[in-house]
Enzyme design. Structure first.
Site, short mmCIF file in Angstrom:
data_model
loop_
_atom_site.label_atom_id
_atom_site.label_comp_id
_atom_site.label_asym_id
_atom_site.label_seq_id
_atom_site.Cartn_x
_atom_site.Cartn_y
_atom_site.Cartn_z
N SER A 207 0.81 -1.22 0.00
CA SER A 207 0.00 0.00 0.00
C SER A 207 0.84 1.27 0.00
CB SER A 207 -0.94 0.00 1.22
OG SER A 207 -1.79 -1.12 1.19
N HIS A 254 0.55 4.47 4.31
CA HIS A 254 -0.13 5.13 3.20
C HIS A 254 0.34 6.57 3.05
CE1 HIS A 254 -3.79 2.16 3.21
NE2 HIS A 254 -2.62 1.55 3.25
#
Length: 304
Positions: A207, A254
């Site tokens: 991610s 993220h």
């Protein structure tokens, strides 16, 4: 008193090599017409050329080669090569983990990924009665975690993002620059996790790298004055998911990947042409140095 001279020497009428004046030659460069001896002449499609003309022609060919917006050479062959390699590597690692149950100590009987290669700051392993994690010297976790996925949906979601964002970025930046963007974004995600997340909480997944591609896509779209609405909506949805399920998602990875991807892409597509490569390399190296220093400080805090 007049000095007596010998008989006149016969003249051959041949020119002398421009690089070796003591050598006569009847050969001239087919490009600049300068005389060249056998040591200097280089075979060309028509006749021979001198070393300077050959070097100049090679430099001109390199300069005339098509370039990406970031200055990378447009590679021949599959324009999605690096994207496909990264995607295949992630899938291969996922399948390898499933097949390695209790063989390499990567997974347990319930097919749950253990902490052997996941991102983990510092924790006590009750099975081995030892401390494990990045702070214990296992720096490889910061990169290996980006190629591990716990569930099929997790892998599918990230690989969908890679397939959606990767090809356009790879074409715009070039293969080497795109790979650098991906890996630096992944490392930045692990770095922010190491700095802010609970040290005994393992995390894994691509991610951070995927969010780096989101950031880079936004920068590139702005650079070429493309419509930012679609990428903005996708990024907004992903950020919403990140914070709504913040207790289950490593939001630090993220955000770290997003920030690093945007910074790297900005340097790649906005650097002045005459200093483009220098600025791009300096930016990537600078980010790695900053991350290394931040991790070293965090390690000192944990072990102090």
């Amino acid at each position: 008193m007049t000095e007596q001279q010998g008989p006149p020497q016969p003249q051959s009428g041949l020119a002398h090599c421009y690089r070796h004046p003591d050598r006569e030659t009847g050969i001239r460069c087919s490009r600049c017409d300068r005389p060249i001896c056998p040591s200097c002449m280089i075979s060309a499609p028509v006749g021979y050329q001198c070393p300077e003309c050959v070097q100049g022609g090679a430099a001109a060919a390199r300069a005339a080669a098509p370039r990406t917006v970031a200055g990378g050479v447009v590679a021949a062959g599959n324009p999605r090569l690096v994207t496909l390699v990264l995607l295949s590597l992630n899938v291969a690692v996922f399948l390898g983990v499933l097949l390695a149950i209790d063989v390499f100590g990567i997974v347990d009987d319930r097919l749950e990924v253990r902490t052997d290669f996941a991102m983990l700051g510092y924790a006590f392993d009750v099975q081995s009665f030892t401390w494990v994690g990045v702070a214990d010297g296992e720096w490889y976790r910061m990169l290996t975690a980006a190629f591990l996925h716990e569930e099929l949906w997790h892998l599918a979601f990230n690989m969908l993002g890679l397939w959606f964002l990767g090809p356009a970025l790879e074409a715009a930046l070039g293969r080497a620059r795109f790979l650098a963007l991906y890996l630096i974004s992944a490392l930045a995600g692990s770095t922010l996790s190491y700095l802010l997340a609970a040290q005994n909480q393992p995390s894994l997944g691509a991610s951070g790298a995927i969010f780096g591609l989101f950031g880079a896509t936004a920068v590139l779209a702005r650079r070429v004055r493309a419509d930012l609405r679609s990428i903005g909506v996708l990024l907004g949805i992903n950020l919403l998911i990140t914070f709504v399920w913040a207790d289950q998602i490593a939001w630090q990875a993220h955000l770290g990947g997003l920030a690093a991807g945007a910074v790297v892409a900005y340097a790649m597509v906005n650097a002045p042409r005459e200093r483009r490569t220098t600025i791009q390399v300096a930016t990537c190296v600078g980010l790695l140095v900053v991350m290394g220093v931040a991790c070293a400080v965090r390690t000192a805090q944990l072990l102090g």
